[in-house]
Motif scaffolding. Sequence first.
Motif, short mmCIF file in Angstrom:
data_model
loop_
_atom_site.label_atom_id
_atom_site.label_comp_id
_atom_site.label_asym_id
_atom_site.label_seq_id
_atom_site.Cartn_x
_atom_site.Cartn_y
_atom_site.Cartn_z
N TYR A 181 -20.91 -15.12 -32.75
CA TYR A 181 -20.18 -14.59 -31.60
C TYR A 181 -20.41 -13.09 -31.44
CZ TYR A 181 -17.86 -19.10 -31.66
OH TYR A 181 -17.61 -20.46 -31.64
N GLY A 182 -21.47 -12.58 -32.04
CA GLY A 182 -21.83 -11.18 -31.83
C GLY A 182 -21.33 -10.22 -32.88
N GLY A 183 -20.67 -10.72 -33.92
CA GLY A 183 -20.17 -9.83 -34.98
C GLY A 183 -21.06 -9.87 -36.20
N THR A 184 -20.51 -9.39 -37.30
CA THR A 184 -21.28 -9.38 -38.55
C THR A 184 -20.65 -10.25 -39.63
OG1 THR A 184 -20.12 -7.35 -39.24
CG2 THR A 184 -22.26 -7.09 -38.15
N GLY A 185 -19.48 -10.83 -39.35
CA GLY A 185 -18.89 -11.80 -40.27
C GLY A 185 -18.60 -11.27 -41.65
N GLN A 186 -18.04 -10.07 -41.73
CA GLN A 186 -17.74 -9.47 -43.02
C GLN A 186 -16.40 -9.97 -43.56
OE1 GLN A 186 -20.11 -7.44 -44.57
NE2 GLN A 186 -21.26 -8.23 -42.82
N GLY A 187 -16.13 -9.65 -44.81
CA GLY A 187 -14.92 -10.11 -45.46
C GLY A 187 -13.82 -9.07 -45.45
N LEU A 188 -12.75 -9.40 -46.17
CA LEU A 188 -11.59 -8.52 -46.20
C LEU A 188 -11.89 -7.20 -46.91
CD1 LEU A 188 -8.64 -8.63 -45.21
CD2 LEU A 188 -7.98 -9.39 -47.49
N ILE A 189 -12.80 -7.22 -47.87
CA ILE A 189 -13.10 -5.99 -48.59
C ILE A 189 -13.75 -4.96 -47.66
CG2 ILE A 189 -15.32 -6.88 -49.42
CD1 ILE A 189 -12.93 -4.41 -51.20
N GLU A 190 -14.65 -5.41 -46.77
CA GLU A 190 -15.26 -4.48 -45.82
C GLU A 190 -14.23 -3.95 -44.84
OE1 GLU A 190 -18.44 -6.71 -47.71
OE2 GLU A 190 -16.65 -7.40 -46.62
N LEU A 191 -13.32 -4.83 -44.39
CA LEU A 191 -12.26 -4.38 -43.50
C LEU A 191 -11.35 -3.36 -44.20
CD1 LEU A 191 -11.24 -7.78 -41.86
CD2 LEU A 191 -12.84 -6.08 -40.99
#
Length: 362
Positions: free
Chosen positions: A48-58
Amino acid sequence: MDFELSDEQAMLRAASRDLLRDHSPADPALWRLAAGLGWPGLAVPEEYGGTGQGLIELALVAEDVGRSLGPVPFLPTVLVARAVARGGSPRLRKEVLPALAEGTTWASWAFAEPRSPWTLAGVGATARRTDGDTVVLDGVKTTVQDAEGARWLLVTARHDGVPASFIVDRDAPGLSVRRQQVLDLTRTVYEVRLDGVRVSLDRRLDDGPAAVQRLLDDASVLAAADALGVMDHLLEMTVAYMKVRVQFGRPIGSFQAVKHKCASMAMHVHGTRAATAYAAMAADAGSRDAVPAACAAASYASTAAGEVAGDALQLHGGIGFTWEHDLHLYLRRAKTDAVLYGDAAVHRDRLSALIRPEAVPT
């Protein structure tokens, strides 16, 4: 667990800090520039156009947003993105997620309610099904971040007696917002009223109470990361001031009592960093202790934020009480982070329930 950042995570942190260092929090283009770095898309799957990172990156970005007092709608937007990615229908994901990933708009979560705890039991808003495939939402939400400019609100209400979440257009008939005056001057929060707001049933996320609670846990970890950034900056600010403030002919940082205070602040910062990092990594790994880790991180950060802010204020002395000094802005944000998505008491009660051994029948 390995707490060392990967090369990609280190680059994300470096780019985020450079952006926030080079641009004032008051810069109206800050969110657009942050979108250029891919912040809104971190929680959006690649399809959907994102990078699909996890909670640690957030959490890495949330920490730097807190450190700089960034007034951007990062945290509420990524929470809504995670919720839609997990429980939205294919049509709803296609409608919402690409727009969030582009950063051309944002979303916010309307969960908390006046005079109610930030828990599932505190949800009193109702979602009443009418004839056909329409649901009518009624209730009042509070402390909804950046609601005025949001395109969508994720509204949690009781549907068939249990908490469930719905994607609602910000300009839907019957939905109104009112700016709230709060302690934190670096955020904008709103009261949201839902008076007979009609939404299609297919805008309900496929999320039962467990999924709503999971999103609350994610939010608690990210709020702890924001508080970590605030505390880390307060520590740096205080240590720097202790080196130049002179009393009795010597820097006050040379006095043992002052050193003890700074050491206590550093202990809280390091403790919050360890607890938050572990909670984020446990969530990403699907570890069975992810839930108690989130409770532990949130409860520790909630208490530590107030302690660090209070010590920083005391060590700065008179100048720390002035309106012109930035200290009061960090203190206000720390105090707010301490109660967002549940205060220490909420998380400790839940943690106690999680680890309490079941009663043995007598």
